[in-house]
Design a protein around this motif. Structure first.
Motif, PDB file in Angstrom:
ATOM      1  N   SER A  13     -13.054   9.142 -51.293  1.00  0.00           N
ATOM      2  CA  SER A  13     -14.330   9.811 -51.028  1.00  0.00           C
ATOM      3  C   SER A  13     -14.962   9.356 -49.724  1.00  0.00           C
ATOM      4  O   SER A  13     -15.848  10.027 -49.193  1.00  0.00           O
ATOM      5  N   LYS A  14     -14.505   8.210 -49.179  1.00  0.00           N
ATOM      6  CA  LYS A  14     -15.087   7.682 -47.943  1.00  0.00           C
ATOM      7  C   LYS A  14     -14.224   7.993 -46.722  1.00  0.00           C
ATOM      8  O   LYS A  14     -14.559   7.581 -45.615  1.00  0.00           O
ATOM      9  N   ILE A  15     -13.141   8.722 -46.918  1.00  0.00           N
ATOM     10  CA  ILE A  15     -12.178   8.928 -45.837  1.00  0.00           C
ATOM     11  C   ILE A  15     -12.829   9.553 -44.608  1.00  0.00           C
ATOM     12  O   ILE A  15     -12.600   9.142 -43.482  1.00  0.00           O
ATOM     13  N   GLN A  16     -13.630  10.596 -44.818  1.00  0.00           N
ATOM     14  CA  GLN A  16     -14.214  11.309 -43.691  1.00  0.00           C
ATOM     15  C   GLN A  16     -15.718  11.074 -43.551  1.00  0.00           C
ATOM     16  O   GLN A  16     -16.417  11.844 -42.922  1.00  0.00           O
ATOM     17  N   SER A  17     -16.197   9.967 -44.132  1.00  0.00           N
ATOM     18  CA  SER A  17     -17.635   9.718 -44.081  1.00  0.00           C
ATOM     19  C   SER A  17     -18.127   9.485 -42.656  1.00  0.00           C
ATOM     20  O   SER A  17     -19.298   9.707 -42.346  1.00  0.00           O
ATOM     21  N   ASP A  18     -17.243   9.002 -41.766  1.00  0.00           N
ATOM     22  CA  ASP A  18     -17.646   8.735 -40.384  1.00  0.00           C
ATOM     23  C   ASP A  18     -17.832  10.016 -39.583  1.00  0.00           C
ATOM     24  O   ASP A  18     -18.398   9.977 -38.486  1.00  0.00           O
ATOM     25  N   ARG A  19     -17.371  11.134 -40.101  1.00  0.00           N
ATOM     26  CA  ARG A  19     -17.453  12.364 -39.319  1.00  0.00           C
ATOM     27  C   ARG A  19     -18.896  12.793 -39.068  1.00  0.00           C
ATOM     28  O   ARG A  19     -19.204  13.315 -38.007  1.00  0.00           O
ATOM     29  N   PHE A  20     -19.762  12.566 -40.038  1.00  0.00           N
ATOM     30  CA  PHE A  20     -21.153  12.967 -39.846  1.00  0.00           C
ATOM     31  C   PHE A  20     -21.815  12.112 -38.770  1.00  0.00           C
ATOM     32  O   PHE A  20     -22.682  12.592 -38.049  1.00  0.00           O
ATOM     33  N   SER A  21     -21.406  10.859 -38.653  1.00  0.00           N
ATOM     34  CA  SER A  21     -21.961  10.032 -37.579  1.00  0.00           C
ATOM     35  C   SER A  21     -21.447  10.485 -36.223  1.00  0.00           C
ATOM     36  O   SER A  21     -22.149  10.392 -35.215  1.00  0.00           O
ATOM     37  N   VAL A  22     -20.220  11.012 -36.186  1.00  0.00           N
ATOM     38  CA  VAL A  22     -19.653  11.531 -34.938  1.00  0.00           C
ATOM     39  C   VAL A  22     -20.384  12.788 -34.493  1.00  0.00           C
ATOM     40  O   VAL A  22     -20.702  12.960 -33.308  1.00  0.00           O
ATOM     41  N   VAL A  23     -20.678  13.675 -35.447  1.00  0.00           N
ATOM     42  CA  VAL A  23     -21.265  14.970 -35.084  1.00  0.00           C
ATOM     43  C   VAL A  23     -22.784  14.917 -34.940  1.00  0.00           C
ATOM     44  O   VAL A  23     -23.371  15.823 -34.353  1.00  0.00           O
ATOM     45  N   VAL A  28       0.921   3.442 -43.768  1.00  0.00           N
ATOM     46  CA  VAL A  28       1.102   4.776 -43.191  1.00  0.00           C
ATOM     47  C   VAL A  28      -0.204   5.562 -43.285  1.00  0.00           C
ATOM     48  O   VAL A  28      -0.622   6.225 -42.323  1.00  0.00           O
ATOM     49  N   ARG A  29      -0.862   5.494 -44.446  1.00  0.00           N
ATOM     50  CA  ARG A  29      -2.127   6.222 -44.605  1.00  0.00           C
ATOM     51  C   ARG A  29      -3.191   5.676 -43.649  1.00  0.00           C
ATOM     52  O   ARG A  29      -3.989   6.442 -43.094  1.00  0.00           O
ATOM     53  N   LEU A  30      -3.201   4.363 -43.459  1.00  0.00           N
ATOM     54  CA  LEU A  30      -4.164   3.771 -42.533  1.00  0.00           C
ATOM     55  C   LEU A  30      -3.911   4.252 -41.112  1.00  0.00           C
ATOM     56  O   LEU A  30      -4.855   4.546 -40.366  1.00  0.00           O
ATOM     57  N   ASP A  31      -2.643   4.338 -40.726  1.00  0.00           N
ATOM     58  CA  ASP A  31      -2.304   4.871 -39.397  1.00  0.00           C
ATOM     59  C   ASP A  31      -2.856   6.279 -39.218  1.00  0.00           C
ATOM     60  O   ASP A  31      -3.414   6.623 -38.168  1.00  0.00           O
ATOM     61  N   LYS A  32      -2.705   7.089 -40.255  1.00  0.00           N
ATOM     62  CA  LYS A  32      -3.202   8.468 -40.178  1.00  0.00           C
ATOM     63  C   LYS A  32      -4.722   8.495 -40.077  1.00  0.00           C
ATOM     64  O   LYS A  32      -5.292   9.266 -39.287  1.00  0.00           O
ATOM     65  N   MET A  33      -5.383   7.665 -40.890  1.00  0.00           N
ATOM     66  CA  MET A  33      -6.846   7.652 -40.890  1.00  0.00           C
ATOM     67  C   MET A  33      -7.390   7.193 -39.540  1.00  0.00           C
ATOM     68  O   MET A  33      -8.359   7.761 -39.021  1.00  0.00           O
ATOM     69  N   LEU A  34      -6.769   6.166 -38.959  1.00  0.00           N
ATOM     70  CA  LEU A  34      -7.203   5.698 -37.651  1.00  0.00           C
ATOM     71  C   LEU A  34      -6.961   6.749 -36.580  1.00  0.00           C
ATOM     72  O   LEU A  34      -7.772   6.929 -35.664  1.00  0.00           O
ATOM     73  N   ALA A  35      -5.840   7.472 -36.711  1.00  0.00           N
ATOM     74  CA  ALA A  35      -5.555   8.547 -35.762  1.00  0.00           C
ATOM     75  C   ALA A  35      -6.602   9.646 -35.858  1.00  0.00           C
ATOM     76  O   ALA A  35      -7.051  10.187 -34.840  1.00  0.00           O
ATOM     77  N   VAL A  36      -7.001   9.977 -37.095  1.00  0.00           N
ATOM     78  CA  VAL A  36      -8.036  11.005 -37.292  1.00  0.00           C
ATOM     79  C   VAL A  36      -9.348  10.558 -36.653  1.00  0.00           C
ATOM     80  O   VAL A  36     -10.033  11.364 -36.009  1.00  0.00           O
ATOM     81  N   LYS A  37      -9.694   9.281 -36.815  1.00  0.00           N
ATOM     82  CA  LYS A  37     -10.938   8.790 -36.220  1.00  0.00           C
ATOM     83  C   LYS A  37     -10.895   8.873 -34.702  1.00  0.00           C
ATOM     84  O   LYS A  37     -11.886   9.237 -34.057  1.00  0.00           O
ATOM     85  N   ARG A  38      -9.749   8.522 -34.130  1.00  0.00           N
ATOM     86  CA  ARG A  38      -9.618   8.607 -32.673  1.00  0.00           C
ATOM     87  C   ARG A  38      -9.752  10.051 -32.203  1.00  0.00           C
ATOM     88  O   ARG A  38     -10.452  10.338 -31.223  1.00  0.00           O
TER      89      ARG A  38
END
Length: 609
Positions: free
Chosen positions: A289-299, A427-437
């Motif tokens: 549930s926290k995977i994309q929580s940073d997106r709102f701070s980005v936008v 592997v999942r962490l790599d993907k999540m960090l890539a999404v954040k970048r």
């Protein structure tokens, strides 16, 4: 309005998802029925060794990859994650996603052919919406799809590990020449094929239902019958895994000379490690549930600039025209500016202001379209980069070593399960960090486009004003210094007006986003409270099951412990399913709230017009 707690229960379709007692009762009934059949055939009386011997571990080690059996993974729009079998090199599976438009899509999305890996799940796709509410809708829709993908990947890991644990039993038996390689392959292929066939069957059903719903009605996120299908699929897969365990036992009884105690021991350790895996994955489910929580701070920053400016710009153009008209009227009255010149200058000013708005709006939309395509390609390139990363080879090598160590009895089964999980988590962490970048980069790209539009318009406005004042300076009785002062005062006034209006609008937008985040937090807390309540209920039910087992005089204490272990494993699987259901329900509530707000905004806009 409906309280959040009630809304969650309503969204979950309580008859299906909240009757935990009923769900677990069904599971217990299946378990008890299975064991009743087993007890008719065998008298279970076994002793647990204090520790593993080399021979025990070689024969009974139960963690591992599919060393000999390599299923061809079906290439579809969605693939569930699978650890690389030995010898497959860097073929680490990477999460793929469907091509889907964000909710309330109002701009033409890129038409470039990006293949099956294309996705509209970028921050820039959400920011491309016309209003802040539509942007939030797009983000929630993206979050919902991300939840589905991570859930599918975690379920895939659970099922593949289950198959691999069975394979390690069989490979151990092959090593000891208890069964032949051909016999092991036949058993392994049958189980693997059955499980994957059922998983793909449900994926096809859900995919077809989703496409049909979206073709006829709208976003499938709101379709209750599709949510019902997801629940049924999870329950059927759990039932199938229970059946495979039973068939494994039958195969070992019929095709080997193993003693009943040895088979019992293998089954017990399989359940023990599956329970461990469920506990580990439960932690991952809670973090989904926290995977994309940073997106709102980005936008948040970019959204304030974009939507405040785009809302003010039409007003700004009208205000420019009105204030310039007032300036011309003053010059006509006090400086004797000719009427024909005044009309000509005013007309030219208005036309150029309108043309500049159209020009920069068109350029912004075209540049945005180009960036949507480029960013989509970049996201795919980033996914492929991770897929071909050297780390994938290292992970495959470590997986194979861990598998072989489990076969050879050099590590405990629980150590193997944890190792495989940690590798998948990497592997999942790599993907999540890539999404954040990628998210941060796309936010910067969009912000640059917005600033270029704003600065371009402002510069052109100043040039139009300067040209108009230059024309007026050519007229008689027009003092250059006086006109320069009026021009500067005009620019300063418009600059202050823009700063004041945009700041006010940005505060409204920021507050709107803050309220949405507050609602998300309340829903999240309520969801976790209900999940905690269900875990408490499971604890109570566990006590009830234990009491029932104590009344069964034909069972030994070891039998009761094994049945309780199976119950605990199945109960954890139910908890995981219900938690993810609540998480999806939470996203549907968010969408419903935002859709209602979007309708109100559109209605208000239509009324004002």
């Amino acid at each position: 309005s409906v309280p959040i707690s009630e809304a969650l229960y309503i969204e979950q379709d309580g008859n299906q998802f909240n009757d935990l007692w009923l769900a677990c009762a069904v599971i217990f009934g299946v378990i008890f029925g299975f064991f009743l059949g087993v007890f008719v055939l065998f008298v279970i009386r076994r002793n647990f060794p204090a520790k593993y011997t080399k021979a025990d571990t070689q024969r009974l080690a139960e963690s591992g990859l599919q060393a000999e059996v390599r299923e061809e993974q079906r290439q579809e729009e969605d693939n569930y994650s699978e650890i690389v079998p030995p010898g497959e090199g860097n073929a680490q599976t990477v999460l793929t996603t469907d091509i889907k438009k964000p909710l309330s899509w109002v701009r033409r999305h890129s038409t470039v052919d990006l293949g099956e890996e294309a996705t509209a799940d970028g921050v820039i796709d959400a920011l491309a919406q016309d209003t802040c509410v539509q942007m939030q809708l797009a983000l929630v829709s993206q979050e919902f799809r991300t939840v589905l993908h991570w859930e599918e990947e975690l379920q895939g890991q659970y099922r593949i590990t289950f198959l691999n644990l069975i394979n390690i039993y069989l490979d151990s038996l092959v090593q000891q020449k208890i069964i032949l390689e051909e016999g092991k392959k036949e058993i392994s292929d049958a189980f693997s094929g059955e499980l994957k066939s059922k998983a793909l069957e449900w994926k096809d059903k859900i995919s077809e239902a989703t496409k049909e719903y979206e073709r006829r009605t709208g976003d499938a996120l709101q379709a209750p019958h599709i949510e019902e299908m997801r629940y049924q699929a999870s329950m059927e897969m759990e039932t199938l895994m229970l059946k495979i365990r039973e068939n494994l036992r039958n195969n070992l009884v019929e095709k080997t000379q193993l003693k009943t105690e040895e088979i019992d021991f293998m089954e017990e350790k399989l359940i023990e490690n599956l329970t461990l895996l469920c506990e580990i994955i439960n932690i991952d489910y809670n973090s989904v549930s926290k995977i994309q929580s940073d997106r709102f701070s980005v936008v948040r920053k970019v959204a304030g600039l974009q939507y405040a400016s785009s809302a003010f710009e039409p007003e700004e153009a009208n205000t420019l025209s009105e204030k310039f008209s007032t300036l011309i009227a003053d010059l006509k009255k006090n400086q004797k500016l000719g009427g024909s010149v005044a009309s000509k200058v005013q007309k030219s000013f208005d036309e150029r202001i309108a043309d500049i708005n159209i020009k920069y709006d068109n350029e912004f939309n075209q540049n945005l379209t180009d960036q949507l395509e480029k960013c989509a390609k970049d996201r795919i390139a980033e996914q492929r980069r991770i897929k071909s990363w050297k780390r994938s080879t290292e992970i495959a090598s470590t997986s194979n070593q861990s598998y072989q160590a489990a076969v050879d009895g050099l590590i405990e089964p629980s150590r193997y399960v944890q190792t495989i999980h940690e590798l998948q988590k990497t592997v999942r962490l790599d993907k999540m960090l890539a999404v954040k970048r990628v998210d941060a980069r796309e936010g910067e790209i969009f912000e640059k486009l917005v600033k270029e539009r704003i600065e371009g318009k402002t510069k052109e406005y100043h040039e139009i004003l300067s040209d108009a004042m230059g024309t007026i300076k050519l007229e008689k009785n027009m003092e250059s210094n006086m006109l320069d002062q009026k021009s500067k005062a005009f620019r300063d006034e418009m600059s202050k007006l823009r700063e004041s209006k945009v700041t006010e609008l940005q505060k409204d937008i920021d507050e709107d986003i803050r309220i949405h985040e507050t609602v998300k937090d309340k829903l999240d807390r309520e969801m976790r409270r209900q999940s905690a309540d269900q875990e408490e209920l499971l604890g109570e039910q566990e006590d009830a099951v234990r009491e029932v087992l104590q009344t069964q005089s034909g069972l030994t204490e070891i039998d009761r412990e094994q049945m309780m272990a199976i119950h605990q494993h199945q109960a954890l699987a139910v908890i995981n399913m219900l938690f993810m259901n609540r998480l999806r329900a939470m996203k549907r509530i968010e969408v419903t709230r935002l859709q209602n707000k979007d309708k109100k905004e559109k209605s208000t806009t239509a009324t004002l017009r």
